[in-house]
Write a protein that holds these residues in place. Structure first.
Motif, mmCIF file in Angstrom:
data_model
loop_
_atom_site.group_PDB
_atom_site.id
_atom_site.type_symbol
_atom_site.label_atom_id
_atom_site.label_comp_id
_atom_site.label_asym_id
_atom_site.label_seq_id
_atom_site.Cartn_x
_atom_site.Cartn_y
_atom_site.Cartn_z
ATOM 1 N N SER A 141 -21.211 -16.655 -12.361
ATOM 2 C CA SER A 141 -21.546 -17.408 -13.571
ATOM 3 C C SER A 141 -21.002 -16.665 -14.783
ATOM 4 O O SER A 141 -20.670 -15.480 -14.709
ATOM 5 N N ASN A 193 -22.707 -15.735 -17.239
ATOM 6 C CA ASN A 193 -23.658 -14.655 -17.527
ATOM 7 C C ASN A 193 -23.311 -13.401 -16.719
ATOM 8 O O ASN A 193 -23.347 -12.287 -17.248
ATOM 9 N N ASP A 194 -22.983 -13.591 -15.435
ATOM 10 C CA ASP A 194 -22.605 -12.446 -14.592
ATOM 11 C C ASP A 194 -21.337 -11.777 -15.115
ATOM 12 O O ASP A 194 -21.264 -10.547 -15.183
ATOM 13 N N THR A 244 -20.174 -11.831 -18.143
ATOM 14 C CA THR A 244 -20.467 -11.175 -19.416
ATOM 15 C C THR A 244 -21.155 -9.834 -19.183
ATOM 16 O O THR A 244 -20.784 -8.823 -19.793
ATOM 17 N N ARG A 245 -22.153 -9.820 -18.297
ATOM 18 C CA ARG A 245 -22.845 -8.558 -17.990
ATOM 19 C C ARG A 245 -21.863 -7.524 -17.436
ATOM 20 O O ARG A 245 -21.890 -6.352 -17.810
ATOM 21 N N GLN A 246 -20.995 -7.958 -16.508
ATOM 22 C CA GLN A 246 -20.021 -7.042 -15.923
ATOM 23 C C GLN A 246 -19.044 -6.520 -16.977
ATOM 24 O O GLN A 246 -18.699 -5.341 -16.978
ATOM 25 N N ILE A 303 -19.558 -6.184 -20.213
ATOM 26 C CA ILE A 303 -20.247 -5.235 -21.094
ATOM 27 C C ILE A 303 -20.468 -3.911 -20.374
ATOM 28 O O ILE A 303 -20.257 -2.839 -20.941
ATOM 29 N N ALA A 304 -20.862 -3.974 -19.098
ATOM 30 C CA ALA A 304 -21.058 -2.750 -18.325
ATOM 31 C C ALA A 304 -19.739 -1.979 -18.200
ATOM 32 O O ALA A 304 -19.712 -0.757 -18.347
ATOM 33 N N TRP A 305 -18.652 -2.705 -17.944
ATOM 34 C CA TRP A 305 -17.338 -2.060 -17.826
ATOM 35 C C TRP A 305 -16.952 -1.416 -19.155
ATOM 36 O O TRP A 305 -16.485 -0.273 -19.189
ATOM 37 N N ASP A 306 -17.164 -2.134 -20.255
ATOM 38 C CA ASP A 306 -16.820 -1.605 -21.574
ATOM 39 C C ASP A 306 -17.617 -0.344 -21.881
ATOM 40 O O ASP A 306 -17.063 0.648 -22.356
ATOM 41 N N ARG A 307 -18.900 -0.365 -21.580
ATOM 42 C CA ARG A 307 -19.729 0.822 -21.833
ATOM 43 C C ARG A 307 -19.306 1.998 -20.959
ATOM 44 O O ARG A 307 -19.280 3.136 -21.417
#
Length: 92
Positions: free
Chosen positions: A69, A71-72, A74-76, A78-82
């Motif tokens: 999705s 949402n998934d 987007t979460r991935q 953001i996690a990758w960017d961080r």
């Protein structure tokens, strides 16, 4: 609704029709004003998010075929960017 308007609403007569009309006109104006204000907020939000929306639409089908999705994704992202930021800070 003030007391005179409430009385006119509960006991309408030809004599207090102008009070009811005034109340209805005021409520119509308030409703239009609220609607216009909310539509301006919606337009501002659309402008703010339009770039993100266009980017998502570009890749949405691709991720949907993979069962992800937005949402998934987007979460991935953001996690990758961080994680990348953290790695850069560690490397410095």
């Amino acid at each position: 609704m003030n007391a005179a308007e409430k009385e006119a609403f509960l006991n309408p007569t030809a004599a207090n029709a102008h009070i009811l009309q005034s109340y209805l006109n005021r409520r119509a104006y308030e409703t239009r004003s609220d609607y216009s204000r909310k539509m301006q907020e919606v337009e501002q939000l659309k402008k703010h998010t339009s770039g993100l929306y266009e980017t998502i639409k570009q890749y949405e089908d691709e991720y949907a075929r993979e069962g992800l999705s937005i949402n998934d994704v987007t979460r991935q992202a953001i996690a990758w960017d961080r994680a990348m930021q953290k790695d850069l800070l560690v490397a410095l």
